[in-house]
Scaffold this active site. Structure first.
Site, PDB file in Angstrom:
ATOM      1  N   ARG A  38       6.062   2.996   1.791  1.00 21.08           N
ATOM      2  CA  ARG A  38       6.456   4.856   2.325  1.00 21.08           C
ATOM      3  C   ARG A  38       8.415   3.870   2.868  1.00 21.08           C
ATOM      4  O   ARG A  38       8.917   5.186   3.059  1.00 21.08           O
ATOM      5  CB  ARG A  38       5.739   5.039   2.853  1.00 21.08           C
ATOM      6  CG  ARG A  38       4.346   5.125   2.549  1.00 21.08           C
ATOM      7  CD  ARG A  38       3.170   5.362   3.369  1.00 21.08           C
ATOM      8  NE  ARG A  38       2.413   4.370   3.935  1.00 21.08           N
ATOM      9  CZ  ARG A  38       1.775   3.474   4.136  1.00 21.08           C
ATOM     10  NH1 ARG A  38       0.813   3.775   3.494  1.00 21.08           N
ATOM     11  NH2 ARG A  38       1.327   2.143   5.039  1.00 21.08           N
ATOM     12  N   GLU A  49      -3.059 -10.019  11.412  1.00 16.62           N
ATOM     13  CA  GLU A  49      -4.036  -9.771  11.711  1.00 16.62           C
ATOM     14  C   GLU A  49      -5.119 -11.194  11.732  1.00 16.62           C
ATOM     15  O   GLU A  49      -5.244 -12.197  12.699  1.00 16.62           O
ATOM     16  CB  GLU A  49      -5.328  -8.091  11.863  1.00 16.62           C
ATOM     17  CG  GLU A  49      -6.302  -7.819  13.068  1.00 16.62           C
ATOM     18  CD  GLU A  49      -7.111  -7.087  13.132  1.00 16.62           C
ATOM     19  OE1 GLU A  49      -6.402  -6.021  12.160  1.00 16.62           O
ATOM     20  OE2 GLU A  49      -8.191  -7.026  13.707  1.00 16.62           O
TER      21      GLU A  49
HETATM   22  P1  AMP Z   1       2.880  -2.778  12.181  1.00 18.48           P
HETATM   23  O1  AMP Z   1       3.119  -3.900  11.632  1.00 18.48           O
HETATM   24  O2  AMP Z   1       1.325  -3.375  13.098  1.00 18.48           O
HETATM   25  O3  AMP Z   1       3.992  -2.048  13.211  1.00 18.48           O
HETATM   26  O4  AMP Z   1       2.238  -1.395  10.475  1.00 18.48           O
HETATM   27  C1  AMP Z   1       3.154  -1.414  10.651  1.00 18.48           C
HETATM   28  C2  AMP Z   1       3.218  -0.855   9.249  1.00 18.48           C
HETATM   29  O5  AMP Z   1       1.731  -0.897   8.820  1.00 18.48           O
HETATM   30  C3  AMP Z   1       3.800   0.166   8.312  1.00 18.48           C
HETATM   31  O6  AMP Z   1       4.748  -0.130   7.340  1.00 18.48           O
HETATM   32  C4  AMP Z   1       2.626   1.177   8.425  1.00 18.48           C
HETATM   33  O7  AMP Z   1       3.042   2.297   6.513  1.00 18.48           O
HETATM   34  C5  AMP Z   1       1.078   1.000   8.294  1.00 18.48           C
HETATM   35  N1  AMP Z   1       0.088   0.963   9.145  1.00 18.48           N
HETATM   36  C6  AMP Z   1      -0.313   0.290   9.888  1.00 18.48           C
HETATM   37  N2  AMP Z   1      -1.273   0.867  10.722  1.00 18.48           N
HETATM   38  C7  AMP Z   1      -0.882   2.184  10.253  1.00 18.48           C
HETATM   39  C8  AMP Z   1      -1.601   3.611  10.622  1.00 18.48           C
HETATM   40  N3  AMP Z   1      -2.919   3.924  11.348  1.00 18.48           N
HETATM   41  N4  AMP Z   1      -1.917   4.608   9.067  1.00 18.48           N
HETATM   42  C9  AMP Z   1      -0.613   4.378   8.603  1.00 18.48           C
HETATM   43  N5  AMP Z   1      -0.343   3.036   8.259  1.00 18.48           N
HETATM   44  C10 AMP Z   1      -0.321   2.135   9.656  1.00 18.48           C
END
Ligand code: AMP
Length: 181
Positions: free
Chosen positions: A64, A101
């Site tokens: 995205r 995770e």
């Molecule tokens: P993080 O690495 O934990 O910051 O997760 C970010 C990545 O995971 C991004 O590329 C987001 O598109 C996806 N992502 C994580 N949590 C969500 C959520 N609740 N809704 C949509 N996309 C998420």
């Protein structure tokens, strides 16, 4: 940003409970992307502080981040650099692995996508724990990029990712936030 714009962007993001697994509220931006006015407003707001040649390149995180990052790069007259999951890029790459995770993941970019000292804006749709964006920043810094800012449409502040990036000296811009995961 005006509270009306914040409200309208928040309202147009679709929330899908328990996707892709129980307990996750998936924030689906396809509804925002499909609305011409909302898409333009989101891109305009993301680029607003960086108009006037502050960045040489925009780096977008698969997938995205490609859609938003491509539009941001076009509007700033900057180049675009894709950051992808391992194994998708055809030329010589640099890589960074990061913890998920469960297990780990690897992202990479072309080694010649940037030259040392270029000013880069990182773009993705959402920041949660900051694992993905943090790895992308490590990758960009590894090849000598100067990080101008990291920009997201959505922040999930309770997960602490944006604060983590700020503690690492990165300016973080997000347009809207949601409570929880
Ligand atoms: P993080 O690495 O934990 O910051 O997760 C970010 C990545 O995971 C991004 O590329 C987001 O598109 C996806 N992502 C994580 N949590 C969500 C959520 N609740 N809704 C949509 N996309 C998420």
């Amino acid at each position: 940003m005006s509270q009306d714009v914040v409200r309208s962007l928040r309202d147009i993001v679709r929330t899908i409970p328990d996707y892709p697994k129980p307990g996750i509220m998936f924030r689906d931006i396809t509804t925002l992307l499909g609305d011409a006015g909302a898409f333009r407003r989101a891109v305009d707001e993301l680029v607003q502080p960086f108009a006037g040649g502050k960045a040489d390149k925009v780096a977008g995180i698969e997938a995205r981040g490609f859609i938003l990052g491509g539009a941001v790069a076009h509007q700033l007259s900057a180049g675009f650099v894709p950051i992808r999951k391992k194994g998708k890029l055809p030329h010589t790459t640099v890589q960074v692995s990061y913890l998920l995770e469960y297990g780990e993941d690897v992202i990479e970019m072309h080694a010649d996508a940037l030259v040392r000292g270029e000013r880069v804006i990182l773009v993705d749709d959402l920041i949660a724990t900051g694992g993905t964006a943090g790895a992308a920043i490590k990758l960009l810094r590894q090849i000598g990029a100067e990080i101008v800012a990291a920009c997201f449409v959505i922040d999930l502040p309770e997960l602490g990712g944006a604060d983590k990036l700020r503690a690492d000296g990165v300016e973080v811009r997000s347009l809207i936030s949601f409570e929880g995961h």
